[in-house]
Design an enzyme around this catalytic site. Structure first.
Site, PDB file in Angstrom:
ATOM      1  N   LYS A 124       0.857  -1.190   0.021  1.00 18.16           N
ATOM      2  CA  LYS A 124      -0.173   0.148   0.004  1.00 18.16           C
ATOM      3  C   LYS A 124       0.813   1.282   0.025  1.00 18.16           C
ATOM      4  O   LYS A 124       0.331   2.288  -0.413  1.00 18.16           O
ATOM      5  CB  LYS A 124      -1.028  -0.039   1.287  1.00 18.16           C
ATOM      6  CG  LYS A 124      -1.861  -1.058   1.287  1.00 18.16           C
ATOM      7  CD  LYS A 124      -2.767  -1.165   2.532  1.00 18.16           C
ATOM      8  CE  LYS A 124      -2.150  -1.519   3.694  1.00 18.16           C
ATOM      9  NZ  LYS A 124      -1.852  -3.015   3.593  1.00 18.16           N
ATOM     10  N   VAL A 151      -6.767  -3.187  -0.637  1.00 18.22           N
ATOM     11  CA  VAL A 151      -8.036  -2.584   0.264  1.00 18.22           C
ATOM     12  C   VAL A 151      -8.976  -4.079   0.426  1.00 18.22           C
ATOM     13  O   VAL A 151      -9.323  -4.501  -0.577  1.00 18.22           O
ATOM     14  CB  VAL A 151      -8.762  -1.617  -0.506  1.00 18.22           C
ATOM     15  CG1 VAL A 151      -9.879  -1.287   0.574  1.00 18.22           C
ATOM     16  CG2 VAL A 151      -7.904  -0.362  -0.849  1.00 18.22           C
ATOM     17  N   LYS A 223      -5.521   2.863   2.816  1.00 14.63           N
ATOM     18  CA  LYS A 223      -6.454   2.302   2.224  1.00 14.63           C
ATOM     19  C   LYS A 223      -7.498   3.453   1.658  1.00 14.63           C
ATOM     20  O   LYS A 223      -8.337   3.288   0.600  1.00 14.63           O
ATOM     21  CB  LYS A 223      -7.509   1.427   2.968  1.00 14.63           C
ATOM     22  CG  LYS A 223      -6.288   0.217   3.103  1.00 14.63           C
ATOM     23  CD  LYS A 223      -6.903  -0.911   4.319  1.00 14.63           C
ATOM     24  CE  LYS A 223      -5.867  -2.107   4.628  1.00 14.63           C
ATOM     25  NZ  LYS A 223      -6.360  -2.939   5.621  1.00 14.63           N
ATOM     26  N   GLY A 314      -4.936 -11.759   5.591  1.00 10.67           N
ATOM     27  CA  GLY A 314      -4.646 -13.205   5.381  1.00 10.67           C
ATOM     28  C   GLY A 314      -3.906 -13.348   4.121  1.00 10.67           C
ATOM     29  O   GLY A 314      -4.245 -13.076   3.035  1.00 10.67           O
TER      30      GLY A 314
END
Length: 336
Positions: A124, A151, A223, A314
């Protein structure tokens, strides 16, 4: 498709395992044969222009802790060495996010674009600090730049806003974009102190190595920048976000919210201004999700408000978003 993989942590390894487990299906359904020609981790690299043996790569990493031991040659190459010396179609950037100068991801992405490689990033940092200029660079070099995993992890938040609401004008959005802080606040609502909830989140591996990314709202702000640029076409970067984290949320704040039939949540919002802050959300609101879940509500001119909920992070979830982006690139190339 020849791929350079920057970083081989949880996400990179999950992606390679996906390539192995779905190789037949990817070729039969989509005509995609991913060939990883170069990969590096913090200790070294593995390079083979004809394609690395992915099962061997995974086992070498597992047994020795680094891909450097895959072969005795070209095992000290950096990401830039690979970009300059290997023929590849796509660069996949999975190194750690850094919101100070976005390195090394920024250098990998810009150099790959200049070498006419398409880029997929789940890092990011570069997007948070330079989204508008990276999009311009991709357009100038006629390459695709995909980042759906930045995101929502495996939850297709960016694709939903851009494609499922096509033709609609989104007027505002607000959401829980950081699963770690949501987990901590949920546990505080269940009676734990901030310190106890933080310790529990750390024990479960939810907290970033630099905890300020979660606790001070930097991850959610990054984000928010990506969403605001992509969905609302605002030309913004990190300094444009008003950001407050959760460190000062007290047990009293949580109890007060409970009495009001609300819960305290770290909300990233794009309305008249761009802000990340802990606020009270009604327990009846679809946004009021618990644990590590993410949720985002898009309000549009004609369709009203729609909320999308899913797991935010994850390894395998984020790897699935990279695969989605790769298939998009494959289809675009086939069309052209």
């Amino acid at each position: 498709m020849r791929i350079i993989l920057c970083g081989f942590g949880v996400v990179g390894q999950s992606l390679v395992k996906l390539f192995v487990s779905r190789s037949e299906d990817l070729y039969a359904k989509y005509g995609l044969k991913p060939r990883v020609v170069g990969v590096f981790d913090s200790k070294g690299s593995a390079v083979d222009q004809s394609g690395l043996d992915l099962e061997k790569l995974i086992s070498v990493k597992k047994d020795t802790g680094t891909v450097k031991n895959y072969a005795k040659t070209k095992n000290n190459w950096s990401g830039i060495d690979m970009i300059k010396n290997l023929e590849a179609d796509v660069l996949i950037e999975t190194t750690a996010s850094n919101y100070k100068d976005a390195e090394p991801g920024m250098t990998h992405i810009t150099n790959a674009m200049k070498h006419r490689m398409h880029v997929i990033s789940v890092n990011k940092g570069p997007l948070a600090l330079a989204f508008p200029s990276l999009m311009e660079l991709a357009t100038y070099n006629q390459v695709m730049f995909k980042f759906s995993g930045t995101v929502g992890g495996g939850t297709p938040i960016l694709n939903y806003a851009k494609n499922s609401l096509k033709g609609e004008r989104i007027t505002s959005f607000a959401g829980i974009l950081n699963g770690t802080t949501n987990y901590i606040l949920t546990n505080m609502a269940n009676g734990l102190s901030f310190e106890e909830a933080l310790k529990d989140a750390k024990n479960k591996g939810y907290v970033e190595a630099d905890e300020s990314l979660d606790l001070d709202g930097l991850d959610a702000a990054a984000k928010l920048v990506i969403l605001a640029n992509w969905v609302m076409d605002l030309k913004v970067t990190m300094p444009d976000i008003k950001c407050t984290g959760i460190r000062k949320v007290t047990t009293e704040d949580i109890e007060k919210a409970t009495k009001n039939k609300c819960a305290v949540k770290l909300i990233a919002s794009c309305n008249k201004e761009l802000e990340v802050a802990p606020i009270e959300v009604s327990v009846d609101d679809p946004l009021c999700v618990n644990g590590t879940l993410n949720a985002i509500a898009f309000t549009s001119e004609h369709s009203g408000t729609q909320t999308i909920i899913g797991r935010g992070a994850g390894g395998i979830e984020t790897a699935s978003s990279i695969l989605r982006d790769l298939l998009d690139i494959r289809q675009e190339i086939a069309r052209s």
